[in-house]
Write an enzyme that holds these catalytic residues in place. Structure first.
Site, PDB file in Angstrom:
ATOM      1  N   LYS A  86     -12.374  -7.253  -3.621  1.00  0.00           N
ATOM      2  CA  LYS A  86     -12.728  -5.906  -3.156  1.00  0.00           C
ATOM      3  C   LYS A  86     -13.934  -5.872  -2.214  1.00  0.00           C
ATOM      4  O   LYS A  86     -14.006  -5.034  -1.327  1.00  0.00           O
ATOM      5  CB  LYS A  86     -13.006  -5.000  -4.345  1.00  0.00           C
ATOM      6  CG  LYS A  86     -11.768  -4.557  -5.087  1.00  0.00           C
ATOM      7  CD  LYS A  86     -12.113  -3.494  -6.120  1.00  0.00           C
ATOM      8  CE  LYS A  86     -10.867  -2.913  -6.743  1.00  0.00           C
ATOM      9  NZ  LYS A  86     -10.231  -3.838  -7.715  1.00  0.00           N
ATOM     10  N   GLU A 108     -14.527   6.998  -5.247  1.00  0.00           N
ATOM     11  CA  GLU A 108     -14.084   7.335  -6.590  1.00  0.00           C
ATOM     12  C   GLU A 108     -13.782   6.009  -7.270  1.00  0.00           C
ATOM     13  O   GLU A 108     -13.502   5.011  -6.609  1.00  0.00           O
ATOM     14  CB  GLU A 108     -12.839   8.213  -6.552  1.00  0.00           C
ATOM     15  CG  GLU A 108     -11.518   7.478  -6.469  1.00  0.00           C
ATOM     16  CD  GLU A 108     -11.284   6.768  -5.145  1.00  0.00           C
ATOM     17  OE1 GLU A 108     -11.859   7.198  -4.133  1.00  0.00           O
ATOM     18  OE2 GLU A 108     -10.536   5.768  -5.143  1.00  0.00           O
ATOM     19  N   SER A 375      -6.952 -12.833  -7.642  1.00  0.00           N
ATOM     20  CA  SER A 375      -7.728 -11.791  -6.953  1.00  0.00           C
ATOM     21  C   SER A 375      -9.134 -11.616  -7.515  1.00  0.00           C
ATOM     22  O   SER A 375     -10.025 -11.136  -6.812  1.00  0.00           O
ATOM     23  CB  SER A 375      -6.960 -10.468  -7.006  1.00  0.00           C
ATOM     24  OG  SER A 375      -6.576 -10.171  -8.336  1.00  0.00           O
TER      25      SER A 375
HETATM   26  C1  LIG Z   1      -8.903  -3.772  -8.118  1.00  0.00           C
HETATM   27  C2  LIG Z   1      -8.291  -5.064  -8.407  1.00  0.00           C
HETATM   28  C3  LIG Z   1      -6.919  -5.309  -8.167  1.00  0.00           C
HETATM   29  C4  LIG Z   1      -5.952  -4.248  -7.736  1.00  0.00           C
HETATM   30  O1  LIG Z   1      -6.137  -3.746  -6.454  1.00  0.00           O
HETATM   31  P1  LIG Z   1      -5.193  -4.138  -5.240  1.00  0.00           P
HETATM   32  O2  LIG Z   1      -5.575  -3.148  -4.198  1.00  0.00           O
HETATM   33  O3  LIG Z   1      -3.771  -4.004  -5.670  1.00  0.00           O
HETATM   34  O4  LIG Z   1      -5.522  -5.520  -4.871  1.00  0.00           O
HETATM   35  C5  LIG Z   1      -6.425  -6.577  -8.386  1.00  0.00           C
HETATM   36  N1  LIG Z   1      -7.225  -7.573  -8.843  1.00  0.00           N
HETATM   37  C6  LIG Z   1      -8.532  -7.384  -9.099  1.00  0.00           C
HETATM   38  C7  LIG Z   1      -9.344  -8.523  -9.618  1.00  0.00           C
HETATM   39  C8  LIG Z   1      -9.112  -6.123  -8.889  1.00  0.00           C
HETATM   40  O5  LIG Z   1     -10.417  -5.937  -9.157  1.00  0.00           O
END
Ligand SMILES: *Cc1c(COP(=O)(O)O)cnc(C)c1O
Length: 404
Positions: A86, A108, A375
């Site tokens: 993010k 938000e 992610s």
């Molecule tokens: C917020 C988040 C997501 C989901 O958001 P996407 O916009 O679908 O990527 C996925 N993995 C992690 C670690 C997150 O913090």
């Protein structure tokens, strides 16, 4: 006619008239800086020296051998500052807000991850920051509220509606309408009105560009599969986008299958969702017959969302992308397996992609290559994991902290 961020019939810009000038201004500036070398250089400077890019692509040797099929690689986005992908689009948006002369960032947040990333870039780039959060979420996600406040953000509990994410979105939009001259609204995924889905995708696509170089270096060829979890879709679009033209690379998005198949038990938009216009864009939503957002559930807060980015739905229609869902139980198992075989504790969101790979890898030959987008890292999920693994001692520890 100008393309207002449409992906086939999805996307677009459906907002109150008062927000049109702000979105048009944002679009204009974004189109300009997109091709501007010195802006791109500045983004990369902060990605490298603040966020920690590039993140490694790690060969998961133990997991590959355990499963006995395709070769598995992990793109470790969990090594980014603040623990997930993010931060990348938040840095991009903060630099654009600065160009627009804005002094204040608002956002938000549901579980607080996006709020923490926004508060982080606000501190770094000298913005004041207000984060709207449903009162229920403020109560449930106190550790993230604590972090945002330490970073200097003001967290405003929203006390109307269900007091969760949807209500926080409404409060943030109201704020933006009132303070649009001074304020940039930081959106946290490839959702919302144009230009956010395109802008956030472009910022995140640095991930896919890195992967392309890294896998060529490691394997001398393109991967056969890339797997990513999908909440709004930013980590998925980021890793997929540079591969869309590589037709032989299978792109798989994994949604939250939650606790069951009934509405309210999961957050899989392709299991009971339908086309609608909500929160400023046209896409797939879990909604009732009146177009009201349905309740969703996922063990991972980041995937617990009723909508999905418009470009992902378009790619699915075009059969360029496929979707799957895995349930909460499979996700916990995936956390356990990846932690013990590879020494990487994934975020619960990312563990959805891992869980799908665990089912896929052994069905493929050893010559195939799978890349999983990790992610984020799992530190943030401490409390949920402690409960899932029934760790009594952890809760005894929490009790002991109360008696200080
Ligand atoms: C917020 C988040 C997501 C989901 O958001 P996407 O916009 O679908 O990527 C996925 N993995 C992690 C670690 C997150 O913090």
């Amino acid at each position: 006619m100008k393309n207002h961020g449409h992906f086939g019939k999805y996307g677009g810009r459906y907002v109150p008239e008062m927000l049109m000038p702000a979105l048009e201004e944002l679009e204009k500036v974004y189109e300009k800086v997109k091709k501007n070398k010195s802006f791109q250089k500045e983004v990369h400077y902060y990605l490298q020296t603040f966020a920690g890019r590039p993140t490694p692509l790690t060969y998961a040797k133990n997991l590959t051998e355990k499963l006995g099929g395709a070769k598995i690689y992990l793109k470790n986005e969990g090594l980014n500052h603040t623990g997930a992908h993010k931060i990348t689009h938040c840095i991009g948006q903060a630099l654009i807000a600065r160009m627009l002369g804005k002094k204040r960032l608002i956002a938000e947040t549901g579980a607080g991850q996006h709020g923490v990333a926004t508060a982080t870039v606000a501190a770094k780039f000298g913005f004041s920051c207000t984060v709207y959060m449903g009162e229920t979420d403020v109560y449930r996600q106190r550790p993230n509220v604590f972090l945002m406040e330490r970073l200097g953000a003001k967290v405003v509990p929203v006390a109307f509606g269900n007091r969760t994410l949807k209500d926080a979105v409404n409060a943030a939009i109201k704020d933006w309408i009132t303070n649009v001259d001074s304020t940039h609204y930081v959106l946290g995924s490839v959702v919302g009105p144009h230009p956010y889905p395109i802008m956030n995708r472009d910022f995140q696509s640095v991930v896919g560009k890195e992967v392309k170089k890294q896998i060529i270096k490691a394997e001398g060829k393109m991967p056969d599969y890339i797997i990513a979890c999908v909440g709004g879709g930013s980590n998925a679009m980021g890793i997929f986008y540079p591969f869309i033209k590589e037709k032989l690379v299978n792109l798989i998005g994994v949604e939250a299958g939650g606790k069951g198949k009934r509405i309210g038990q999961h957050a899989s938009r392709f299991n009971g969702g339908s086309v609608g216009v909500l929160e400023g864009f046209k896409s797939y939503f879990l909604q009732d017959n009146d177009g009201q957002i349905q309740k969703t559930h996922s063990i991972s807060a980041g995937l617990d969302y009723a909508g999905i980015g418009p470009e992902l739905v378009y790619l699915r229609d075009k059969k360029r992308m496929q979707f799957a869902a895995v349930n909460d139980k499979e996700v916990i198992e995936a956390v356990s397996v990846l932690s013990k075989t590879e020494g990487i504790i994934p975020a619960l969101e990312s563990a959805h992609a891992v869980a799908y790979a665990l089912k896929l890898a052994h069905t493929l030959s050893k010559s195939k290559v799978i890349i999983i987008n990790i992610s984020g890292r799992g530190d943030k999920d401490l409390f949920i994991l402690a409960r899932a693994f029934k760790d009594k001692n952890f809760f005894n520890f929490l009790k002991s902290q109360l008696s200080i």
